[in-house]
Scaffold this active site. Sequence first.
Site, PDB file in Angstrom:
ATOM      1  N   ASN A  87       0.737  -1.226  -0.173  1.00  6.93           N
ATOM      2  CA  ASN A  87       0.095  -0.057  -0.127  1.00  6.93           C
ATOM      3  C   ASN A  87       0.903   1.224  -0.013  1.00  6.93           C
ATOM      4  OD1 ASN A  87       0.596   0.691   2.808  1.00  6.93           O
ATOM      5  ND2 ASN A  87      -1.325  -0.769   3.556  1.00  6.93           N
TER       6      ASN A  87
ATOM      7  N   GLU B  12       3.211   1.601   3.052  1.00  5.15           N
ATOM      8  CA  GLU B  12       4.287   0.583   3.209  1.00  5.15           C
ATOM      9  C   GLU B  12       5.345   1.212   2.105  1.00  5.15           C
ATOM     10  OE1 GLU B  12       1.275  -2.772   4.592  1.00  5.15           O
ATOM     11  OE2 GLU B  12       1.901  -2.355   2.342  1.00  5.15           O
TER      12      GLU B  12
ATOM     13  N   ASP C 164      -5.183  -8.869   1.175  1.00  4.12           N
ATOM     14  CA  ASP C 164      -5.132 -10.231   0.795  1.00  4.12           C
ATOM     15  C   ASP C 164      -5.821 -10.728  -0.368  1.00  4.12           C
ATOM     16  OD1 ASP C 164      -3.619 -10.709   3.066  1.00  4.12           O
ATOM     17  OD2 ASP C 164      -5.396 -10.937   4.356  1.00  4.12           O
TER      18      ASP C 164
END
Length: 337
Positions: A212, A215, A283
């Site tokens: 993301n 990150e 995920d």
Amino acid sequence: MADAPPSHDLPHPSILAGRQIVVVGDITLDEYLYGKATRLSREAPIPVLEFLRRETILGGAANPARNVVALGSQASLIAIVGDDEEGKHLRTLLRTAGIDDSGVITVADRVTTRKTRILADAAPRLPQQVARLDRLDRRPLTPAEEDRVIAALDQQLPAADAVICSDYQQGLLTPRVVAAIRDHCRQHGVIFAVDAQGNSHYYRHADLFRCNDAEAAAALGMPLLEDTTMADGIARLYHELAARLVIVTRGPAGLALIGDDEPYQQLPAYRVSEVFDTTGAGDTFIAIATLALAAGCRGRTAAALANIAAALVVRRLGNAVVTPDELAAAITSIETT
């Protein structure tokens, strides 16, 4: 509000079925404790909840595996659990979900990761999370434990279409394990996909690297608040990691991607007004994007499919999966809007 690309750009979700995906990463037992708020505590300014029910679901690296199975493909999991009740329960949940747990390794002196969420349930309103308590062990694997993980890779990767590294920063994906995954993928022509919450420098030469925006900013050591800095940052990440495709998801701002066969571009978020719980969205995204690449889709198409799928699961509480029918209906709704 901007939506994803028109559905004539997107294939039917049936192409995501029939693949064999190995997920390697940190597995979690997600526990939900529901209670009814009856009063404020006399001991602290917090609500007192009277217990209603307990639910447990698969979390961490097991969640992309659940999404793979829900879309008609096969998933096997390589992970570490402790020799405890949580570890045994996770195995039961994996088998019930149709996920191959033969690569799940029990280690006696580690605890199985458990994330306990406490929620106030006041139906008909949606439950509200009050607190979360995590029990986990972040120690890197020992050399002997790495040997066991690599042995599982030796057994499972030759038959796989793709590998997903699901790194929740809990010690399984050490540099040695990641190097073994990379080498096996090269040897057997397997797609090397990464969903990393940190340690991005471990994952050079990935076929797909997803993180993301927060990150990505941490990995680059620079803010990515504007479109221009995002473009510069993702290009730098792409070159530093020597990845074939980099996708940075940006929540309500959509996503940005760049790749060997894809110029830098952005895709808007899909139905951003319908978000309830973002748990597990990444995920779902990595699972669908990896399946799409395994089916031969280009990077933009894989990202668009994953973008829609992630938007569907954030409408629900906790980790969720998207079905082929749900994904097909969402694609159709874009075309008819």
